[in-house]
Design an enzyme around this catalytic site. Structure first.
Site, PDB file in Angstrom:
ATOM      1  N   CYS A  88     -13.007  44.936  14.851  1.00 19.42           N
ATOM      2  CA  CYS A  88     -13.162  44.447  16.225  1.00 19.42           C
ATOM      3  C   CYS A  88     -11.776  44.074  16.758  1.00 19.42           C
ATOM      4  O   CYS A  88     -10.948  43.517  16.032  1.00 19.42           O
ATOM      5  CB  CYS A  88     -14.113  43.265  16.287  1.00 19.42           C
ATOM      6  N   CYS A 102     -10.192  40.220  16.468  1.00 17.45           N
ATOM      7  CA  CYS A 102     -10.542  39.414  15.293  1.00 17.45           C
ATOM      8  C   CYS A 102      -9.441  39.484  14.227  1.00 17.45           C
ATOM      9  O   CYS A 102      -9.011  40.569  13.833  1.00 17.45           O
ATOM     10  CB  CYS A 102     -11.855  39.919  14.711  1.00 17.45           C
ATOM     11  N   GLU A 104     -18.381  41.193   7.491  1.00 18.91           N
ATOM     12  CA  GLU A 104     -19.621  41.514   8.197  1.00 18.91           C
ATOM     13  C   GLU A 104     -20.765  41.399   7.178  1.00 18.91           C
ATOM     14  O   GLU A 104     -20.899  42.250   6.287  1.00 18.91           O
ATOM     15  CB  GLU A 104     -19.521  42.945   8.765  1.00 18.91           C
ATOM     16  N   CYS A 130     -12.562  42.836   6.517  1.00 23.59           N
ATOM     17  CA  CYS A 130     -13.695  43.462   7.203  1.00 23.59           C
ATOM     18  C   CYS A 130     -13.261  44.827   7.700  1.00 23.59           C
ATOM     19  O   CYS A 130     -12.152  44.989   8.209  1.00 23.59           O
ATOM     20  CB  CYS A 130     -14.153  42.609   8.384  1.00 23.59           C
ATOM     21  N   GLU A 138     -11.833  32.511   3.086  1.00 19.39           N
ATOM     22  CA  GLU A 138     -11.848  31.155   3.622  1.00 19.39           C
ATOM     23  C   GLU A 138     -13.259  30.689   3.951  1.00 19.39           C
ATOM     24  O   GLU A 138     -14.129  31.487   4.308  1.00 19.39           O
ATOM     25  CB  GLU A 138     -10.959  31.090   4.866  1.00 19.39           C
ATOM     26  N   CYS A 176     -13.023  30.000  14.946  1.00 19.22           N
ATOM     27  CA  CYS A 176     -13.661  31.330  14.902  1.00 19.22           C
ATOM     28  C   CYS A 176     -12.642  32.438  15.066  1.00 19.22           C
ATOM     29  O   CYS A 176     -11.834  32.398  15.994  1.00 19.22           O
ATOM     30  CB  CYS A 176     -14.607  31.505  16.084  1.00 19.22           C
ATOM     31  N   CYS A 228     -19.340  27.298   7.405  1.00 17.01           N
ATOM     32  CA  CYS A 228     -19.133  28.682   7.843  1.00 17.01           C
ATOM     33  C   CYS A 228     -18.580  29.448   6.639  1.00 17.01           C
ATOM     34  O   CYS A 228     -17.479  29.156   6.159  1.00 17.01           O
ATOM     35  CB  CYS A 228     -18.125  28.637   8.999  1.00 17.01           C
TER      36      CYS A 228
HETATM   37  N1  SAH Z   1     -18.752  39.825  11.212  1.00 16.58           N
HETATM   38  C1  SAH Z   1     -19.667  38.935  11.812  1.00 16.58           C
HETATM   39  C2  SAH Z   1     -19.435  37.488  11.410  1.00 16.58           C
HETATM   40  C3  SAH Z   1     -18.043  36.991  11.309  1.00 16.58           C
HETATM   41  S1  SAH Z   1     -17.181  36.773  12.812  1.00 16.58           S
HETATM   42  C4  SAH Z   1     -19.675  39.096  13.318  1.00 16.58           C
HETATM   43  O1  SAH Z   1     -18.809  39.776  13.841  1.00 16.58           O
HETATM   44  O2  SAH Z   1     -20.573  38.545  13.948  1.00 16.58           O
HETATM   45  C5  SAH Z   1     -17.968  35.339  13.547  1.00 16.58           C
HETATM   46  C6  SAH Z   1     -17.826  35.262  15.057  1.00 16.58           C
HETATM   47  O3  SAH Z   1     -16.455  35.001  15.445  1.00 16.58           O
HETATM   48  C7  SAH Z   1     -18.235  36.550  15.743  1.00 16.58           C
HETATM   49  O4  SAH Z   1     -19.017  36.330  16.880  1.00 16.58           O
HETATM   50  C8  SAH Z   1     -16.885  37.106  16.123  1.00 16.58           C
HETATM   51  O5  SAH Z   1     -16.967  38.035  17.143  1.00 16.58           O
HETATM   52  C9  SAH Z   1     -16.122  35.868  16.503  1.00 16.58           C
HETATM   53  N2  SAH Z   1     -14.680  36.068  16.601  1.00 16.58           N
HETATM   54  C10 SAH Z   1     -13.937  37.001  15.983  1.00 16.58           C
HETATM   55  N3  SAH Z   1     -12.634  36.882  16.341  1.00 16.58           N
HETATM   56  C11 SAH Z   1     -12.558  35.839  17.192  1.00 16.58           C
HETATM   57  C12 SAH Z   1     -11.478  35.190  17.873  1.00 16.58           C
HETATM   58  N4  SAH Z   1     -10.219  35.609  17.706  1.00 16.58           N
HETATM   59  N5  SAH Z   1     -11.753  34.156  18.666  1.00 16.58           N
HETATM   60  C13 SAH Z   1     -13.028  33.698  18.793  1.00 16.58           C
HETATM   61  N6  SAH Z   1     -14.086  34.254  18.148  1.00 16.58           N
HETATM   62  C14 SAH Z   1     -13.857  35.314  17.352  1.00 16.58           C
HETATM   63 FE1  SF4 Z   2     -15.589  42.093  11.162  1.00 15.65          FE
HETATM   64 FE2  SF4 Z   2     -16.971  40.265  12.579  1.00 15.65          FE
HETATM   65 FE3  SF4 Z   2     -14.266  40.381  12.707  1.00 15.65          FE
HETATM   66 FE4  SF4 Z   2     -15.738  42.327  13.797  1.00 15.65          FE
HETATM   67  S1  SF4 Z   2     -15.692  40.149  14.433  1.00 15.65           S
HETATM   68  S2  SF4 Z   2     -13.898  42.605  12.539  1.00 15.65           S
HETATM   69  S3  SF4 Z   2     -17.438  42.473  12.367  1.00 15.65           S
HETATM   70  S4  SF4 Z   2     -15.491  39.857  10.927  1.00 15.65           S
END
Ligand code: SAH
Ligand code: SF4
Length: 378
Positions: free
Chosen positions: A120, A123, A170, A116, A96, A343, A109
């Site tokens: 985390c 996410c 990532e 990934c 996406e 996000c 974005c």
């Molecule tokens: N992998 C990279 C970039 C993609 S995620 C990273 O982790 O930075 C982009 C941003 O969205 C990151 O800061 C991530 O922590 C945040 N994010 C992930 N899941 C989220 C959620 N459920 N609600 C709000 N932000 C989230």
């Molecule tokens: Fe991957 Fe970023 Fe999501 Fe963590 S927050 S699982 S690094 S996409």
């Protein structure tokens, strides 16, 4: 070249690579600039339409090369102007891309991986597991498509003024392809964006942060989300490999290489997990007097998660505390949540190749819950 050999896709080749490809067939170096401008600035994909190339050049290019864009599966428009596209990434999978319009800029974005692997806890992309890296054409193809699909701004410039690698994946775990795409984004012959307008967001892969600082010094955003290792190990598991002290050291070195450019620290606020004033104090202690600013992100829920968004009041107090302690802190406005484009909600379509996730996810969330209960009763 035999007629069955696959064609080279020129879409993802940055200037140096394209120059090499063309030189190997006897073309002059300046041809690379012309081809880049056709592909990326004018949105032309057919060599026959690249009218300042000789007929002979166009003929051999047509046989040996192509400009192949990722296939668009769908487009959704949010009531707030946010646009989300779904791109096919082979074998029934998809990634996406999201466009977020604001009065002074338009941010795209983009995704760097199908899923990934970093897992985390909060996410949606991580919850799906990992399938593969996108190649540089699939990464830059998202940008080209969005620019061609959206109306231009009032001043005649493309709608997309800023790029953030905050979609699926990532970016620093797909280093080579992401750097190729970065080179195209900042080159005057393609997208011509200032390095300040291109942001890599990373969960903290320290050696790659160091490499990126030397190779392509775009803006850096770091997903911190916790002010101590114990909590960050749970929320961002890569922390076990690269703990906060090593991560911050790499960040200050990155900033130092480029006249103390500020690094943005992203912090998703999770109710009752990382959003207390004592967390804010710990965070301030880590970042004070450094080239750092904090961007608080209200948690965006997705199906199957147990985490909850902190209340607006809690986020407000957390931000005020950081400011009291002398930090620059902002809160990200949630956009596009009616089309699941906010996000952390980007899920695309991923089939996990690493592990079978459906079984292990509830166990891990259970572990978090137990920890939370322990902390609350401590
Ligand atoms: N992998 C990279 C970039 C993609 S995620 C990273 O982790 O930075 C982009 C941003 O969205 C990151 O800061 C991530 O922590 C945040 N994010 C992930 N899941 C989220 C959620 N459920 N609600 C709000 N932000 C989230
Ligand atoms: Fe991957 Fe970023 Fe999501 Fe963590 S927050 S699982 S690094 S996409």
């Amino acid at each position: 070249m035999s007629s069955t050999a696959p064609k080279t896709n020129l879409l993802g080749l940055p200037h140096g690579d394209l120059e090499q490809f063309l030189a190997a067939r006897g073309e002059k170096p300046f041809r690379a600039r012309q081809v880049l401008q056709w592909i990326h600035q004018r949105g032309v994909s057919e060599f026959a339409d690249m009218t300042d190339l000789s007929k002979a050049s166009r003929a051999w290019l047509d046989k040996e090369a192509e400009v192949a864009l990722p296939r668009v599966l769908s487009r959704h428009d949010s009531t707030d102007g946010t646009v989300k596209w779904l791109f096919a990434s082979g074998s029934g999978q998809a990634v996406e891309t999201v466009f977020i319009p604001e009065p002074a800029r338009g941010t795209l974005c983009i995704s760097s991986q199908v899923g990934c692997a970093l897992d985390c806890a909060f996410c949606a992309t991580g919850a799906q597991g990992f399938n593969r890296n996108l190649d540089s054409a699939e990464i830059i193809g998202q940008v080209r498509h969005a620019i061609m699909d959206l109306p231009r701004r009032d001043n005649g410039e493309p709608a997309v003024t800023n790029i953030v690698f905050m979609g699926m994946g990532e970016p620093l775990a797909n280093y080579r392809n992401v750097v190729a795409a970065l080179k195209l984004l900042v080159s005057d012959w393609s997208y011509g964006l200032s390095r300040r307008r291109v942001t890599i967001s990373t969960s903290g892969i320290v050696p790659q942060i160091e490499k990126l600082g030397d190779e392509c010094n775009v803006s850096l955003a770091v997903s911190l989300h916790a002010p101590n290792d114990e909590l960050r190990n749970e929320l961002v598991p890569i922390n076990k490999l690269h703990p906060i002290s090593a991560l911050l050291e790499a960040c200050w070195a990155y900033a130092g290489k480029h006249s103390n450019r500020f690094i943005t620290f992203e912090y998703v606020t999770l109710r009752g997990v990382n959003d207390s004033l004592s967390h804010a104090d710990q965070l301030a202690k880590l970042l004070i007097d450094k080239p750092a600013k904090v961007n608080l992100i209200p948690f965006n829920p997705f199906p199957g998660t147990d985490f909850k968004r902190s209340s607006a009041d809690t986020i407000h107090h957390f931000q005020a505390r950081l400011r009291q302690r002398g930090l620059v802190a902002t809160t990200r406005r949630t956009r596009g949540d009616d089309i699941d484009a906010a996000c952390g909600q980007l899920a695309g379509k991923v089939s996990d190749r690493v592990r079978k996730r459906l079984g292990d996810k509830p166990v891990r969330q259970e572990r978090m819950r137990n920890k939370k209960t322990r902390r609350a009763s401590a």
